[in-house]
Scaffold this motif. Structure first.
Motif, mmCIF file in Angstrom:
data_model
loop_
_atom_site.group_PDB
_atom_site.id
_atom_site.type_symbol
_atom_site.label_atom_id
_atom_site.label_comp_id
_atom_site.label_asym_id
_atom_site.label_seq_id
_atom_site.Cartn_x
_atom_site.Cartn_y
_atom_site.Cartn_z
ATOM 1 N N ALA A 6 -5.790 38.956 -58.595
ATOM 2 C CA ALA A 6 -6.096 40.109 -58.106
ATOM 3 C C ALA A 6 -5.108 41.356 -58.713
ATOM 4 N N PHE A 7 -3.856 41.217 -58.440
ATOM 5 C CA PHE A 7 -2.994 42.700 -59.601
ATOM 6 C C PHE A 7 -3.394 42.525 -61.419
ATOM 7 N N GLU A 10 -7.057 44.480 -61.342
ATOM 8 C CA GLU A 10 -6.711 45.458 -60.765
ATOM 9 C C GLU A 10 -5.789 46.182 -62.149
ATOM 10 N N ARG A 59 1.008 50.154 -57.711
ATOM 11 C CA ARG A 59 0.826 49.188 -57.979
ATOM 12 C C ARG A 59 1.960 47.990 -58.265
ATOM 13 N N PRO A 328 -5.402 42.550 -47.583
ATOM 14 C CA PRO A 328 -6.270 44.468 -49.105
ATOM 15 C C PRO A 328 -5.629 42.900 -50.082
ATOM 16 N N VAL A 329 -5.194 41.791 -50.199
ATOM 17 C CA VAL A 329 -5.215 41.887 -51.639
ATOM 18 C C VAL A 329 -6.579 41.061 -52.068
ATOM 19 N N THR A 332 -9.946 42.518 -52.817
ATOM 20 C CA THR A 332 -9.962 43.376 -53.970
ATOM 21 C C THR A 332 -11.481 42.656 -54.163
ATOM 22 N N GLN A 335 -14.784 44.285 -53.963
ATOM 23 C CA GLN A 335 -14.481 46.605 -53.890
ATOM 24 C C GLN A 335 -16.264 46.433 -54.637
ATOM 25 N N HIS A 387 -14.739 50.463 -58.718
ATOM 26 C CA HIS A 387 -13.824 51.180 -58.324
ATOM 27 C C HIS A 387 -14.689 52.766 -57.634
#
Length: 405
Positions: A6-7, A10, A59, A328-329, A332, A335, A387
């Motif tokens: 996920a990181f 993003e 982030r 929330p992870v 992602t 989204q 987004h």
């Protein structure tokens, strides 16, 4: 693994956005050459870049905080602290969750301060003061404790007392609470932060009332909000459900748009209501929330769920807290799906506005909003697909232009 993925997604999307906006900084798109100056276009690009850079910092900070409180043992430390008071499991659980969330918000506070008093100030949008910022922060915290505290206590009690299908009852209560807040927000909560005054311009008011009659919409009034008290950004929205529905214009928007444009913006907002977008999003939210509660109901009984996230003991409160932190992870990956439907709703609302008012009026209003809010006209297509809840400017204007031909 999921957190790292996920990181990475993003971060990659943000890198694309930064590169794309920077590349197109010095050329106004053809569709806007007659309405947006190069200076305004560059300002929007720089504003977007600065916000994206800060989002990257946020982030990283969020990742570090999550790791510290889970694998780093932070939740265990907080849990042991409150366990030392030998309170009831319910009270201890409430204290652990609220104090952990408070600590996380404190760690993230510098990001919010920098956003408001550096970036927003740099581009001429900030109207806030340190005193107002602190007042808002204290009021938000107080409301969160006063409203969220009892709800949290009820959910923990249900988890403890109702048996295997506790999550079904908890979900129904949360959804009922959400509907209650939608009703209460415009009348009781929003006025704590802003001043809402009835629209005084009789000519504009009459035009709006005529539009409302044509669209079959009834509300408790048309109000102007003192948005300029904190920000130079402009907006309009309708809020509430049932008898509490009201239409709200930011004072900054009233000062920026003419009557034709304001009527078109309102018609767009009414389009969301008439096309039942609020109801559709509520149903979608209910389904996602139900899935989340069902998943929590299963995870709360799995030993690996706690040990894998660095928590040495098990309780309902710890299960709920861990789920709140990691949800929330996984969100992602939802989204782009959510954003897709949100953009569809925006197109439908634009089409509604184009039917009840002239499309050119909404086009002119949108161009002014893009300019006055320093919204970039050249977002990265993939980033915006992931987004953006609204279609990119060029696509949205092209859709409206086709309606007027």
């Amino acid at each position: 693994m999921t957190l790292a993925l996920a990181f990475a997604i993003e971060w990659w999307l943000s890198h694309r956005q930064l590169a794309y906006v920077r590349t197109h900084r010095d050329a106004v798109p053809d569709a806007f050459k007659d309405t947006i100056s190069l200076e305004a276009h560059r300002k929007a690009a720089d504003y977007t870049i600065d916000k994206a850079r800060l989002a990257n910092v946020d982030r990283i900070v969020g990742l570090v905080i999550l790791l510290l409180f889970t694998l780093g043992g932070g939740i265990d430390v907080v849990n042991r602290f409150w366990a030392g008071f030998e309170l009831s499991p319910l009270v201890t659980g409430i204290a652990v969750i609220l104090s952990t969330m408070l600590l996380i918000n404190l760690f993230e506070l510098p990001i919010s301060l920098y956003q408001t008093f550096v970036i927003e100030e740099r581009y001429g949008f900030n109207r806030n003061t340190p005193k107002q910022f602190i007042t808002d922060l204290l009021l938000q915290t107080g409301l969160s404790l006063a409203i969220g505290g009892p709800l949290l206590a009820l959910i923990l009690w249900i988890m403890q007392s109702v048996g295997n299908y506790w999550w079904l009852l908890a979900w129904s209560i949360v959804m009922g609470f959400s509907i209650l807040m939608s009703w209460a927000f415009p009348t009781f909560i929003a006025p704590l932060f802003n001043k809402f005054t009835p629209l005084e311009d009789e000519t504009l008011k009459k035009r709006i009332e005529t539009l409302l009659d044509r669209c079959g919409f009834q509300s408790k009034g048309i109000f102007v909000m003192d948005g300029s008290r904190r920000s130079g950004h402009g907006n309009a929205y309708f809020t509430g459900i049932g008898d509490s529905k009201r239409i709200v214009f930011f004072d900054t928007l009233i000062n920026s748009l003419n009557h034709d444009e304001l009527e078109a913006v309102l018609a767009h907002e009414l389009g969301h209501f008439r096309r039942k977008h609020v109801l559709k999003m509520l149903v979608a939210s209910a389904l996602i929330t139900l899935t989340g509660f069902a998943l929590l109901g299963w995870l709360s009984g799995q030993d690996w769920f706690y040990s894998g996230l660095g928590v040495s003991s098990q309780s309902n409160a710890l299960a709920l807290l861990l789920f709140m932190l990691i949800a929330p992870v996984f969100a992602t990956f939802l989204q782009p799906i959510i954003a897709y439907f949100q953009r569809r709703h925006e197109f439908e609302a634009d089409d509604f506005a184009a039917y009840y008012t002239r499309p050119i009026y909404l086009i002119n209003a949108l161009v002014k909003l893009y300019r006055d809010n320093a919204s970039t006209l050249t977002p990265d297509p993939l980033y915006s697909a992931f987004h953006y809840s609204h279609p990119p400017a060029s696509i949205r204007i092209a859709n409206l232009s086709a309606k007027s031909s």
